[in-house]
Design a protein around this motif. Structure first.
Motif, mmCIF file in Angstrom:
data_model
loop_
_atom_site.group_PDB
_atom_site.id
_atom_site.type_symbol
_atom_site.label_atom_id
_atom_site.label_comp_id
_atom_site.label_asym_id
_atom_site.label_seq_id
_atom_site.Cartn_x
_atom_site.Cartn_y
_atom_site.Cartn_z
ATOM 1 N N THR A 1 -3.595 58.979 -0.723
ATOM 2 C CA THR A 1 -2.511 59.361 -1.633
ATOM 3 C C THR A 1 -1.752 60.568 -1.093
ATOM 4 O O THR A 1 -0.527 60.633 -1.212
ATOM 5 C CB THR A 1 -3.063 59.652 -3.041
ATOM 6 O OG1 THR A 1 -3.844 58.534 -3.454
ATOM 7 C CG2 THR A 1 -1.956 59.884 -4.033
ATOM 8 N N PHE A 2 -2.457 61.501 -0.482
ATOM 9 C CA PHE A 2 -1.790 62.648 0.139
ATOM 10 C C PHE A 2 -0.774 62.152 1.166
ATOM 11 O O PHE A 2 0.369 62.603 1.188
ATOM 12 C CB PHE A 2 -2.813 63.542 0.852
ATOM 13 C CG PHE A 2 -3.415 64.618 0.000
ATOM 14 C CD1 PHE A 2 -3.152 65.953 0.247
ATOM 15 C CD2 PHE A 2 -4.266 64.296 -1.043
ATOM 16 C CE1 PHE A 2 -3.716 66.951 -0.527
ATOM 17 C CE2 PHE A 2 -4.832 65.283 -1.820
ATOM 18 C CZ PHE A 2 -4.567 66.614 -1.566
ATOM 19 N N THR A 3 -1.186 61.226 2.025
ATOM 20 C CA THR A 3 -0.287 60.756 3.078
ATOM 21 C C THR A 3 0.850 59.926 2.491
ATOM 22 O O THR A 3 1.985 60.033 2.948
ATOM 23 C CB THR A 3 -1.050 59.915 4.116
ATOM 24 O OG1 THR A 3 -2.425 59.937 3.884
ATOM 25 C CG2 THR A 3 -0.833 60.381 5.497
ATOM 26 N N TRP B 1 -4.010 68.238 2.915
ATOM 27 C CA TRP B 1 -5.304 67.738 2.447
ATOM 28 C C TRP B 1 -6.436 68.601 2.998
ATOM 29 O O TRP B 1 -7.376 68.944 2.294
ATOM 30 C CB TRP B 1 -5.499 66.283 2.860
ATOM 31 C CG TRP B 1 -6.787 65.709 2.382
ATOM 32 C CD1 TRP B 1 -7.071 65.225 1.133
ATOM 33 C CD2 TRP B 1 -7.991 65.568 3.135
ATOM 34 N NE1 TRP B 1 -8.366 64.799 1.073
ATOM 35 C CE2 TRP B 1 -8.959 64.990 2.292
ATOM 36 C CE3 TRP B 1 -8.349 65.872 4.451
ATOM 37 C CZ2 TRP B 1 -10.247 64.715 2.716
ATOM 38 C CZ3 TRP B 1 -9.628 65.584 4.865
ATOM 39 C CH2 TRP B 1 -10.567 65.011 4.004
ATOM 40 N N GLY C 1 0.858 65.670 5.379
ATOM 41 C CA GLY C 1 -0.072 65.299 4.309
ATOM 42 C C GLY C 1 -1.511 65.609 4.675
ATOM 43 O O GLY C 1 -2.273 66.140 3.854
ATOM 44 N N GLN D 1 -6.005 64.023 -5.741
ATOM 45 C CA GLN D 1 -5.989 62.678 -5.183
ATOM 46 C C GLN D 1 -6.781 62.616 -3.874
ATOM 47 O O GLN D 1 -7.204 63.633 -3.340
ATOM 48 C CB GLN D 1 -4.547 62.242 -4.939
ATOM 49 C CG GLN D 1 -3.692 62.231 -6.187
ATOM 50 C CD GLN D 1 -4.163 61.230 -7.209
ATOM 51 O OE1 GLN D 1 -4.563 60.123 -6.884
ATOM 52 N NE2 GLN D 1 -4.133 61.624 -8.479
ATOM 53 N N ILE E 1 -7.214 61.248 0.299
ATOM 54 C CA ILE E 1 -6.436 61.466 1.522
ATOM 55 C C ILE E 1 -5.322 60.432 1.696
ATOM 56 O O ILE E 1 -4.242 60.743 2.200
ATOM 57 C CB ILE E 1 -7.380 61.505 2.755
ATOM 58 C CG1 ILE E 1 -6.626 62.021 3.970
ATOM 59 C CG2 ILE E 1 -7.995 60.144 3.013
ATOM 60 C CD1 ILE E 1 -7.518 62.346 5.146
ATOM 61 N N ALA F 1 0.097 65.734 -4.652
ATOM 62 C CA ALA F 1 -1.142 64.948 -4.671
ATOM 63 C C ALA F 1 -2.347 65.846 -4.886
ATOM 64 O O ALA F 1 -3.304 65.474 -5.573
ATOM 65 C CB ALA F 1 -1.287 64.157 -3.366
ATOM 66 N N ALA F 2 -2.300 67.043 -4.303
ATOM 67 C CA ALA F 2 -3.406 67.988 -4.477
ATOM 68 C C ALA F 2 -3.525 68.414 -5.935
ATOM 69 O O ALA F 2 -4.638 68.573 -6.452
ATOM 70 C CB ALA F 2 -3.194 69.220 -3.592
ATOM 71 N N ALA G 1 2.545 66.173 -0.575
ATOM 72 C CA ALA G 1 1.084 66.257 -0.474
ATOM 73 C C ALA G 1 0.522 67.291 -1.440
ATOM 74 O O ALA G 1 -0.556 67.105 -2.010
ATOM 75 C CB ALA G 1 0.687 66.586 0.965
#
Length: 150
Positions: free
Chosen positions: A43-45, A87, A83, A39, A41, A34-35, A31
């Motif tokens: 994509t974070f997961t 986020w 994630g 990205q 939420i 992704a940050a 995650a």
């Protein structure tokens, strides 16, 4: 009736919690990646899930075991929670440091990766040994478990 050895019971309990901790750590690490890319939420997961269960998935497929998270979706939920937590905590407008040194987010990702690698190497090797894999091959399975997802 035999009484289980308390040391063995404690080791099994420790490996159980270490497994969950490793999934959460690798999930958080994914995650954070992704940050870095700012990205959304979803994509974070997704990144959390891929990094959290990827190595164990490969291990299980190679040794012919049922894929662990298919049988136990709580692993995917742990990844999703990791994630979502990242986020919620990640700054939305962070830019790289001008001096070129790693920022707090990058250092956090490195530490989470290191802890996840250590935990998953142990858990992966232990699962392989428990399923009757030869010790040398179990070490390789531990390495694959630790490195493939993250």
């Amino acid at each position: 009736m035999t009484v289980p050895d308390p040391a063995v019971s404690a080791l099994i309990t420790a490996l159980f919690w270490l497994d969950y901790a490793a999934v959460a750590l690798f999930g958080a690490s994914g995650a954070i990646a992704a940050a870095r890319g700012r990205q959304d939420i979803i994509t974070f997961t997704f990144f959390a899930a891929i990094t959290g269960v990827g190595g164990g998935t490969l291990r299980d497929l190679l040794i012919g075991a049922p894929v662990f998270w298919v049988q136990r979706p709580d692993y995917i939920l742990i990844c999703a929670l990791a994630g979502l937590a990242v986020w919620g905590l990640a700054p939305r407008n962070a830019s790289p440091r001008p001096d070129g040194k790693p920022g707090k987010r990058m250092l956090a990702m490195l530490w989470l990766d290191a802890m996840g690698l250590a935990a998953y190497a142990v858990v992966g090797a232990a699962k392989a040994l428990n399923l009757g894999v030869a010790p040398v091959s179990a070490v390789v399975m531990g390495v694959l478990t630790a490195t493939f997802g993250g």
